[in-house]
Design a protein around this motif. Sequence first.
Motif: not given
Length: 64
Positions: A50-64
């Motif tokens: 249920g946590d929410h984030y207005e902005l997510i910086f996400n690496d596109i090259e990760m294992e999971h």
Amino acid sequence: MLRIAICDDDSQFTGELETLVLQESQQLGIRIDTEVFYDGKNLLKSIHRGDHYELIFNDIEMEH
């Protein structure tokens, strides 16, 4: 308050990005809360809880 998630398996990079985001938010006078994740599974678990984030910086090259 702006909630921001940073997800990357490189701990040095996440630290640098979090520092930049915090500095920028202070200069703009924006209150933020950052949360750092080192894999996508934990970020997804957080969102499912249920946590929410207005902005997510996400690496596109990760294992999971």
